[in-house]
Design a protein around this motif. Structure first.
Motif, mmCIF file in Angstrom:
data_model
loop_
_atom_site.group_PDB
_atom_site.id
_atom_site.type_symbol
_atom_site.label_atom_id
_atom_site.label_comp_id
_atom_site.label_asym_id
_atom_site.label_seq_id
_atom_site.Cartn_x
_atom_site.Cartn_y
_atom_site.Cartn_z
ATOM 1 N N LEU B 76 -15.500 23.732 3.710
ATOM 2 C CA LEU B 76 -14.993 22.685 4.855
ATOM 3 C C LEU B 76 -13.681 23.236 5.059
ATOM 4 N N LEU B 78 -10.111 22.725 7.717
ATOM 5 C CA LEU B 78 -9.333 21.603 8.843
ATOM 6 C C LEU B 78 -8.359 22.518 9.448
ATOM 7 N N SER B 125 -10.379 28.175 -2.664
ATOM 8 C CA SER B 125 -11.699 28.048 -2.684
ATOM 9 C C SER B 125 -12.374 28.446 -3.844
ATOM 10 N N ILE B 128 -11.690 25.336 -6.174
ATOM 11 C CA ILE B 128 -12.166 24.096 -5.806
ATOM 12 C C ILE B 128 -13.012 24.200 -4.767
ATOM 13 N N LYS B 129 -13.824 22.965 -4.264
ATOM 14 C CA LYS B 129 -14.332 22.738 -3.043
ATOM 15 C C LYS B 129 -14.415 21.549 -2.478
ATOM 16 N N LEU B 131 -13.833 18.328 -0.533
ATOM 17 C CA LEU B 131 -12.324 17.711 0.136
ATOM 18 C C LEU B 131 -11.272 18.472 -0.369
ATOM 19 N N TYR B 132 -11.277 18.581 -1.681
ATOM 20 C CA TYR B 132 -10.127 19.317 -2.240
ATOM 21 C C TYR B 132 -9.647 20.633 -1.548
ATOM 22 N N ALA B 134 -10.604 20.998 1.761
ATOM 23 C CA ALA B 134 -10.135 20.559 2.840
ATOM 24 C C ALA B 134 -8.684 20.435 2.875
ATOM 25 N N ILE B 135 -8.021 19.965 1.954
ATOM 26 C CA ILE B 135 -6.494 19.564 1.810
ATOM 27 C C ILE B 135 -5.801 21.144 1.888
ATOM 28 N N THR B 136 -6.349 21.771 1.136
ATOM 29 C CA THR B 136 -5.673 23.206 1.060
ATOM 30 C C THR B 136 -5.433 23.660 2.451
ATOM 31 N N LEU B 138 -5.802 22.162 5.200
ATOM 32 C CA LEU B 138 -4.589 21.178 5.878
ATOM 33 C C LEU B 138 -3.232 21.615 5.509
#
Lengths: 322, 360
Positions: B76, B78, B125, B128-129, B131-132, B134-136, B138
């Motif tokens: 994911l 963003l 990545s 982690i994968k 949601l976590y 997604a924050i990186t 971000l």
């Protein structure tokens, strides 16, 4: 080496000299950071509540804050007395929670968490469009005084200087602490709170002992709606109620990384670290980077944190390593 | 009846493995390309080309980039807007440093910078994968946005802080800058998008693409079967960011003409994300459908009130389109998580058996 010394000094020593030479200013900065940290923590709290109970990462929490504040202010503008407006807004948040549960969550049970996240992003768009359609896009002023909060400030003379404390900030801190305590009791002592934790642990097991998932989800969304309302009031009192808040609410994500996705104390501590950290960094180290570092400090901090402790400070350690 | 592969026998392995094994698909694609390349530049108005077709192609390319990462490799992101920004700014720097370099080469080179940045922010990545991650991404989004504002070197210390596209020529014809006609810009962007889509389609069905999909479906199983997560994930990030970067460069050079940092903000990332979700995760056709849908829907909605002589403000229609898109995202996630692309496939399946739906 000679050329390196001033640079090292500027990064590692000069900021601390500045701090010591103007201690009253330092206290002011820390206080400002503390207050914005409380507000980040409140937004993060809304996230945590929902994540704990349903493993939904609620992207819409930020817009829910704006939405709640706008409903409150608009009701007041229509001539409803402040306290009745507050009660009505709580009612609106309850209806919103029921609707979301009925229309979105119930249909997406047992889906992958990324799907649920994207559903809440869709929800964000709907709420944003609806909010702007109904209430207009212009910033509004929060009805702070009408709700009984003092808008004055107190001075505290210390170290030959003055530190200013806004009363509304003090109120925000107190309310946040009370709310966290209340939620803590709610989660550990009451019947519903325990049911919430059971659902969070295992949906199927909770269902098999007779806990209604739908009911729990409606309750938890309602609870985070109330948290959103409180956040909206506090934030609105500091600046105007506007949709710009939505971007700021994203910082709560960084807070969650620091504190852990499932921990209520973690949300508070993470919020304070981010709030105070970014203010200090902005004021004392910001000029080295040309200012404006507040925008990314929280995320980069979270990024570094992720590399070393992905479950956060207080989170449960079941993050899946790859 | 209309869409039936009966009688199309494959006599070689090459035939069997062709990109479009069914004749109707090939003909359909040729017709679409012929319309896009030959008919549209002649019949379409300047407005249609420069405010509908060009943005649509830009966003389709960006959506392909994000879809590679999200739909095929399962990571994911963003931060699409920021990766597009990296492409745009590096394209600007390259063409101002080397003004004589062919603009096409510059556009394609700029993607590599974006790919490099993508790999750096893709490093988390590996640990982690979901949601976590997604924050990186971000973090990438906000950090890069800040760089675009604060690092003056990136925009040659302009007072406006914006990048202004200089005029560049190809075969004596202005292709960028204010003198380039919409037709030339459209044709160039169409060529680039068509070629890059072809490349993506082939990469995705090849060894690398399959290793991405294995990682997406189950990373541990993929690892046991000999896919190295390090290479698979980072190559997915690099590939995806390359596409986003070129899309960003095209966006500024071929469409906007000049851009400030707002062109690459988080809302932009979300816009591309919506295109991927609505179009269909894990489908290249879906990227085009999603981009067309998200880009064209507000344009149509804006055109409705004047057509019926209703007195509705443009802002109101914008809010309504935001509600509609949000509701559609939820709708698609609930009803058809594979998006418009799946609906298209279902439609083709129906055509295949029509008018005897039970005769399979």
């Amino acid at each position: 080496m000679e050329a390196l010394m001033p640079a090292l000094d500027a990064v590692f020593l000069a900021p601390f000299r500045d701090m010591v030479s103007l201690p009253d200013f330092l206290i002011q900065v820390i206080w400002e950071g503390f207050v914005s940290g409380i507000l980040y923590a409140l937004i993060a709290l809304g996230f945590v509540l929902i994540y704990k109970a349903s493993a939904v990462f609620n992207f819409a929490q930020g817009i829910m804050v704006v939405f709640a504040a706008l409903v409150l202010v608009s009701l007041f503008d229509m001539g409803v007395p402040a306290w009745i407006a507050l009660i009505l807004t709580i009612g609106v948040m309850g209806i919103l929670a029921l609707t979301i549960e009925r229309v979105v969550l119930r249909k997406l049970v047992n889906q992958h968490e990324a799907i649920l996240l994207m559903a809440t992003i869709g929800l964000t768009l709907v709420l944003k469009g609806a909010g702007q359609l109904v209430f207009g896009g212009e910033p509004k002023t929060m009805i702070t005084e009408e709700l009984g909060f003092s808008t004055g400030s107190s001075d505290w003379e210390v170290f030959d200087g003055i530190v200013i404390f806004q009363h509304i900030d003090i109120a925000a801190a107190v309310i946040a602490i009370v709310m966290v305590a209340a939620l803590g009791v709610f989660f550990s002592k009451t019947r519903i709170g325990r049911a919430l934790r059971a659902v969070a642990d295992d949906h199927q097991a909770a269902l098999s002992v007779g806990i209604s998932l739908n009911q729990i989800w409606a309750i938890v969304w309602f609870a985070s709606g109330i948290v959103a309302l409180v956040t909206g009031i506090m934030w609105g009192a500091r600046s105007d109620v506007s949709f710009a808040l939505e971007i700021i609410a994203l910082k709560a994500l960084a807070v969650l990384i620091l504190g852990g996705f499932t921990s209520i104390p973690g949300a508070i501590v993470g919020g304070l670290i981010v709030g105070i950290g970014e203010k200090l960094f902005e004021v004392y180290w910001g000029p080295l980077f040309g200012g404006g570092v507040e925008a990314w400090f929280a995320y980069v901090l979270a990024l570094i944190f992720l590399l070393f402790r992905p479950q956060g400070m207080f989170g449960e350690r079941h993050i899946e390593r790859v | 009846m209309f869409y039936r592969e009966a009688g199309q026998f494959k006599t070689t392995y090459a035939d069997d493995q062709a990109l479009l094994p069914i004749a109707q698909d090939r003909v359909g694609l040729i017709i679409v390309l012929a319309i896009a390349f030959l008919v549209l530049p002649i019949v379409a108005s300047d407005f249609f080309l420069s405010s509908i077709m060009i943005p649509f192609l830009v966003f389709a390319l960006a959506a392909i980039g994000l879809n590679i990462l999200m739909g095929y490799a399962g990571q994911l992101s963003l931060g699409t807007g920021a990766f597009m920004g990296v492409g745009a700014y590096s394209c600007y720097k390259l063409t101002t440093i080397f003004p004589d370099l062919n603009i096409l080469i510059v556009l394609l080179l700029s993607g590599f910078f974006s790919a490099g940045v993508g790999v750096v922010f893709g490093l988390p990545s590996l640990r982690i994968k979901g949601l976590y991650l997604a924050i990186t991404t971000l973090a990438a989004q906000f950090f890069l946005e800040w760089c675009f504002i604060r690092v003056g070197w990136l925009y040659n210390y302009n007072d406006s802080g914006a990048i202004e596209v200089p005029q560049r020529e190809l075969f004596g014809l202005a292709v960028t800058g204010p003198h380039a006609t919409p037709e030339t810009r459209y044709l160039i962007i169409l060529t680039i998008v068509a070629v890059m889509t072809l490349v993506a389609a082939n990469v995705l069905r090849g060894r690398i693409g399959r290793s991405w999909m294995m990682i997406r479906d189950m990373d541990i199983a993929a690892e046991l079967m000999g896919v190295r997560p390090l290479y698979a994930k980072l190559s997915a990030f690099a590939f995806s960011s390359y596409y986003c970067g070129v899309a960003g460069a095209l966006m500024v050079f071929m469409w906007l003409g000049s851009a400030e940092v707002e062109a690459f903000d988080i809302n932009h990332s979300f816009l591309v994300l919506f295109m991927v979700i609505i179009g269909g995760m894990g489908s290249l056709t879906g990227c085009f459908m999603g981009a067309a849908f998200i880009w064209v829907l507000p344009v149509i909605l804006r055109a409705i009130p004047p057509a019926f002589e209703l007195d509705i403000l443009a802002a109101t229609m914008e809010h309504i389109s935001s509600i509609i898109i949000g509701a559609l995202i939820i709708f698609f996630l609930i009803v058809e998580p594979h998006g418009l692309a799946r609906l298209w496939r279902v439609g083709k399946e129906k055509l295949r058996t029509w008018p005897f739906p039970y005769a399979t």
